[in-house]
Write an enzyme that holds these catalytic residues in place. Structure first.
Site, mmCIF file in Angstrom:
data_model
loop_
_atom_site.group_PDB
_atom_site.id
_atom_site.type_symbol
_atom_site.label_atom_id
_atom_site.label_comp_id
_atom_site.label_asym_id
_atom_site.label_seq_id
_atom_site.Cartn_x
_atom_site.Cartn_y
_atom_site.Cartn_z
ATOM 1 N N ASP A 29 0.864 -1.171 0.000
ATOM 2 C CA ASP A 29 0.000 0.000 0.000
ATOM 3 C C ASP A 29 0.909 1.231 0.000
ATOM 4 O O ASP A 29 1.841 1.302 0.797
ATOM 5 C CB ASP A 29 -0.897 -0.020 1.238
ATOM 6 C CG ASP A 29 -2.009 1.004 1.187
ATOM 7 O OD1 ASP A 29 -1.712 2.195 0.941
ATOM 8 O OD2 ASP A 29 -3.162 0.629 1.419
ATOM 9 N N ILE A 30 0.663 2.197 -0.880
ATOM 10 C CA ILE A 30 1.539 3.364 -0.941
ATOM 11 C C ILE A 30 1.304 4.334 0.217
ATOM 12 O O ILE A 30 2.099 5.238 0.444
ATOM 13 C CB ILE A 30 1.434 4.114 -2.287
ATOM 14 C CG1 ILE A 30 0.018 4.597 -2.545
ATOM 15 C CG2 ILE A 30 1.950 3.249 -3.416
ATOM 16 C CD1 ILE A 30 -0.082 5.579 -3.712
ATOM 17 N N HIS A 93 -10.383 -6.353 -2.595
ATOM 18 C CA HIS A 93 -9.014 -6.471 -2.102
ATOM 19 C C HIS A 93 -9.007 -6.744 -0.602
ATOM 20 O O HIS A 93 -9.963 -6.430 0.100
ATOM 21 C CB HIS A 93 -8.177 -5.239 -2.434
ATOM 22 C CG HIS A 93 -8.690 -3.951 -1.883
ATOM 23 N ND1 HIS A 93 -9.776 -3.295 -2.424
ATOM 24 C CD2 HIS A 93 -8.252 -3.176 -0.870
ATOM 25 C CE1 HIS A 93 -9.989 -2.167 -1.758
ATOM 26 N NE2 HIS A 93 -9.078 -2.079 -0.801
ATOM 27 N N HIS A 95 -6.592 -6.279 2.883
ATOM 28 C CA HIS A 95 -5.463 -5.611 3.511
ATOM 29 C C HIS A 95 -4.785 -6.581 4.478
ATOM 30 O O HIS A 95 -5.453 -7.175 5.336
ATOM 31 C CB HIS A 95 -5.930 -4.410 4.350
ATOM 32 C CG HIS A 95 -6.543 -3.301 3.563
ATOM 33 N ND1 HIS A 95 -5.843 -2.181 3.196
ATOM 34 C CD2 HIS A 95 -7.805 -3.126 3.102
ATOM 35 C CE1 HIS A 95 -6.643 -1.361 2.542
ATOM 36 N NE2 HIS A 95 -7.844 -1.917 2.462
#
Length: 134
Positions: A29-30, A93, A95
């Site tokens: 994750d950016i 998605h 996490h």
């Protein structure tokens, strides 16, 4: 219109990729909640996790499990926290977050890490996950 994750899958947008198979991709994750915060995404674009077919859902979870095992080996933590929110990007998605306390799962406190640090974290995780995918 293709989501940002589909653009990553298609190679149109770069990412810090830690793992990939024919149906899934995992990348950092950016804006991580914790260093090593990884997103696990099906390549097939579906907006909502529970709209995946049973086969797609199980395959995604099994891929995420392998990524989580490598992530735990690569990053100092007690556990890998798992969450599904799915509001920011309309592409299913999962996490995965390296955590030591429950407070580490606070999505209100995201950060930005320097590119060199992201590259280093990505390389450590990629190496550990590769062992799980063999």
């Amino acid at each position: 219109m293709a989501t940002i994750f589909t653009k990553i899958v298609n190679g149109e947008i770069p990412c810090y990729k830690v793992a990939e198979d024919d149906r899934h991709i995992a990348f950092l994750d950016i804006n991580p909640v914790t260093p090593g915060h990884t997103l696990v995404v099906p390549k097939h674009e579906v907006s909502y996790l529970f709209d995946l077919s049973d086969d797609e859902y199980v395959a995604l979870e099994l891929f995420a499990k392998k990524v989580a095992k490598g992530l735990r080996e690569a990053m100092p933590c007690k556990r890998i926290g798992v969450t599904v929110i799915g509001l920011e990007v309309p592409h299913a998605h999962i996490h995965l977050l390296p955590i030591t306390t429950e407070a580490d799962m606070d999505f209100h406190h995201k950060s930005q890490l320097p590119g060199e640090e992201m590259e280093s974290i990505c390389a450590r995780i990629r190496e550990a996950v590769a062992k799980e995918l063999d």
